[in-house]
Motif scaffolding. Sequence first.
Motif, PDB file in Angstrom:
ATOM      1  N   ALA A  83     -63.410  85.777  -5.518  1.00 15.67           N
ATOM      2  CA  ALA A  83     -64.867  86.837  -6.017  1.00 15.67           C
ATOM      3  C   ALA A  83     -64.789  86.619  -7.478  1.00 15.67           C
ATOM      4  N   ARG A  84     -63.820  87.322  -8.006  1.00 15.25           N
ATOM      5  CA  ARG A  84     -63.638  87.468  -9.557  1.00 15.25           C
ATOM      6  C   ARG A  84     -63.856  86.130 -10.029  1.00 15.25           C
ATOM      7  N   LEU A  85     -62.999  85.164  -9.814  1.00 16.74           N
ATOM      8  CA  LEU A  85     -63.018  83.707 -10.206  1.00 16.74           C
ATOM      9  C   LEU A  85     -64.404  83.030 -10.309  1.00 16.74           C
ATOM     10  N   GLY A  86     -65.240  83.389  -9.219  1.00 14.40           N
ATOM     11  CA  GLY A  86     -66.669  82.870  -9.199  1.00 14.40           C
ATOM     12  C   GLY A  86     -67.343  83.627 -10.155  1.00 14.40           C
ATOM     13  N   LEU A  87     -67.411  84.992 -10.397  1.00 14.86           N
ATOM     14  CA  LEU A  87     -68.338  85.574 -11.304  1.00 14.86           C
ATOM     15  C   LEU A  87     -68.057  85.346 -12.657  1.00 14.86           C
ATOM     16  N   VAL A  88     -66.660  85.077 -12.910  1.00 13.44           N
ATOM     17  CA  VAL A  88     -66.261  84.604 -14.354  1.00 13.44           C
ATOM     18  C   VAL A  88     -66.918  83.301 -14.674  1.00 13.44           C
ATOM     19  N   ASN A  89     -66.878  82.253 -13.772  1.00 13.12           N
ATOM     20  CA  ASN A  89     -67.343  80.977 -13.813  1.00 13.12           C
ATOM     21  C   ASN A  89     -68.792  80.780 -13.905  1.00 13.12           C
TER      22      ASN A  89
ATOM     23  N   VAL B  77     -63.303  91.064 -15.257  1.00 13.99           N
ATOM     24  CA  VAL B  77     -64.535  90.512 -14.885  1.00 13.99           C
ATOM     25  C   VAL B  77     -65.664  90.941 -15.824  1.00 13.99           C
ATOM     26  N   ILE B  78     -65.465  92.319 -16.116  1.00 15.89           N
ATOM     27  CA  ILE B  78     -66.516  92.994 -16.917  1.00 15.89           C
ATOM     28  C   ILE B  78     -66.240  92.650 -18.435  1.00 15.89           C
ATOM     29  N   GLN B  79     -64.708  92.347 -18.899  1.00 17.50           N
ATOM     30  CA  GLN B  79     -64.772  92.116 -20.263  1.00 17.50           C
ATOM     31  C   GLN B  79     -64.964  90.769 -20.544  1.00 17.50           C
ATOM     32  N   LYS B  80     -64.929  89.744 -19.571  1.00 18.06           N
ATOM     33  CA  LYS B  80     -65.655  88.310 -19.549  1.00 18.06           C
ATOM     34  C   LYS B  80     -67.196  88.627 -19.875  1.00 18.06           C
ATOM     35  N   TYR B  81     -67.822  89.262 -19.245  1.00 17.56           N
ATOM     36  CA  TYR B  81     -69.201  89.542 -19.309  1.00 17.56           C
ATOM     37  C   TYR B  81     -69.334  90.075 -20.572  1.00 17.56           C
ATOM     38  N   ASP B  82     -68.780  91.277 -21.096  1.00 22.84           N
ATOM     39  CA  ASP B  82     -68.947  91.703 -22.380  1.00 22.84           C
ATOM     40  C   ASP B  82     -68.583  90.702 -23.618  1.00 22.84           C
TER      41      ASP B  82
ATOM     42  N   MET C 212     -57.495  83.644 -15.369  1.00 20.99           N
ATOM     43  CA  MET C 212     -58.323  84.196 -14.140  1.00 20.99           C
ATOM     44  C   MET C 212     -58.558  85.712 -14.438  1.00 20.99           C
ATOM     45  N   ALA C 213     -59.325  86.315 -14.062  1.00 21.50           N
ATOM     46  CA  ALA C 213     -59.651  87.892 -14.109  1.00 21.50           C
ATOM     47  C   ALA C 213     -58.638  88.372 -13.095  1.00 21.50           C
ATOM     48  N   LYS C 214     -57.771  89.391 -13.312  1.00 24.58           N
ATOM     49  CA  LYS C 214     -56.857  90.096 -12.499  1.00 24.58           C
ATOM     50  C   LYS C 214     -57.601  91.141 -11.540  1.00 24.58           C
ATOM     51  N   ASN C 215     -58.628  91.718 -12.400  1.00 25.69           N
ATOM     52  CA  ASN C 215     -59.282  92.904 -11.737  1.00 25.69           C
ATOM     53  C   ASN C 215     -60.779  92.941 -12.187  1.00 25.69           C
ATOM     54  N   TYR C 216     -61.573  93.929 -11.354  1.00 24.83           N
ATOM     55  CA  TYR C 216     -62.632  94.126 -11.894  1.00 24.83           C
ATOM     56  C   TYR C 216     -63.042  94.243 -13.551  1.00 24.83           C
ATOM     57  N   ARG C 217     -61.898  94.965 -14.066  1.00 22.52           N
ATOM     58  CA  ARG C 217     -62.233  95.200 -15.480  1.00 22.52           C
ATOM     59  C   ARG C 217     -62.224  93.892 -16.302  1.00 22.52           C
TER      60      ARG C 217
ATOM     61  N   SER D  75     -68.620  97.225 -10.961  1.00 20.81           N
ATOM     62  CA  SER D  75     -67.931  98.652 -10.994  1.00 20.81           C
ATOM     63  C   SER D  75     -68.075  99.349  -9.943  1.00 20.81           C
ATOM     64  N   HIS D  76     -69.004  99.465  -9.093  1.00 20.24           N
ATOM     65  CA  HIS D  76     -69.461 100.341  -8.017  1.00 20.24           C
ATOM     66  C   HIS D  76     -69.553  99.779  -7.037  1.00 20.24           C
ATOM     67  N   TYR D  77     -69.733  98.572  -6.618  1.00 21.84           N
ATOM     68  CA  TYR D  77     -69.969  97.761  -5.219  1.00 21.84           C
ATOM     69  C   TYR D  77     -68.981  96.909  -4.745  1.00 21.84           C
ATOM     70  N   ASN D  78     -68.987  96.621  -3.465  1.00 24.05           N
ATOM     71  CA  ASN D  78     -68.527  95.539  -2.950  1.00 24.05           C
ATOM     72  C   ASN D  78     -68.579  94.115  -3.713  1.00 24.05           C
ATOM     73  N   TRP D  79     -67.837  93.315  -3.678  1.00 21.51           N
ATOM     74  CA  TRP D  79     -67.967  92.100  -4.329  1.00 21.51           C
ATOM     75  C   TRP D  79     -69.233  91.205  -3.753  1.00 21.51           C
ATOM     76  N   GLU D  80     -69.403  91.235  -2.695  1.00 20.06           N
ATOM     77  CA  GLU D  80     -70.618  90.800  -2.208  1.00 20.06           C
ATOM     78  C   GLU D  80     -72.037  90.992  -2.817  1.00 20.06           C
ATOM     79  N   ILE D  81     -72.003  92.151  -3.409  1.00 15.81           N
ATOM     80  CA  ILE D  81     -73.279  92.477  -4.197  1.00 15.81           C
ATOM     81  C   ILE D  81     -73.354  91.928  -5.404  1.00 15.81           C
ATOM     82  N   PRO D  82     -72.433  91.982  -6.218  1.00 18.65           N
ATOM     83  CA  PRO D  82     -72.434  91.150  -7.657  1.00 18.65           C
ATOM     84  C   PRO D  82     -72.713  89.685  -7.294  1.00 18.65           C
ATOM     85  N   ILE D  83     -71.914  89.096  -6.418  1.00 25.43           N
ATOM     86  CA  ILE D  83     -71.962  87.642  -6.255  1.00 25.43           C
ATOM     87  C   ILE D  83     -73.530  87.469  -5.678  1.00 25.43           C
TER      88      ILE D  83
END
Length: 181
Positions: A124-130, A8-13, A1-6, A31-39
Amino acid sequence: MAKNYRAVIQKYDEAPQQIREYFPDFVELVSHYNWEIPISYVFSRVERAKRNTIYCGIVKLHWCNSRLTRKLLNEDHMSRGRFLELFKIVFGCRVPDDIIAKLKIGEHIRDKMAHGMKWKEAEARLGLVNVIDFAGDFNDFVDGQAGFRPFGDLRGFKGRGQPLERTTTRWVLKGMGIPKK
């Protein structure tokens, strides 16, 4: 699981280039917004890919008129269940459960956010990674079934060939249950 926003970005990269290009604003939003925005962003793009999957499948596999198909699909309320139903009709097979399971994890947190329920940052991190995993797996699956990748550039997805006439397309789509009435 992604432990922080970085993470999540690493998974994307690490995702295939097509996935990264399909979600071009992902890194900035995470990187710059509340988790609701990227979701919200990710799921608006997922919904677009799902609708394009059905559209491209109909046009490519069933040779339907593209304009009429797009028009009638835009009138169709494509819920989660409806998408899976149409996928089976159009492609003649189901989306594998392991691929859908990844999407459902993301949908669960998206629903919590959208309906004002309590949620945790870890969800939120888990959702984005999945969702990133889902996009890659779904691309591979659809490519194997129909030769195009919905989370990507769809130029040239159909190839050459004459589509059916509009009247015939209307009957084919009606037989598929589009639009649902």
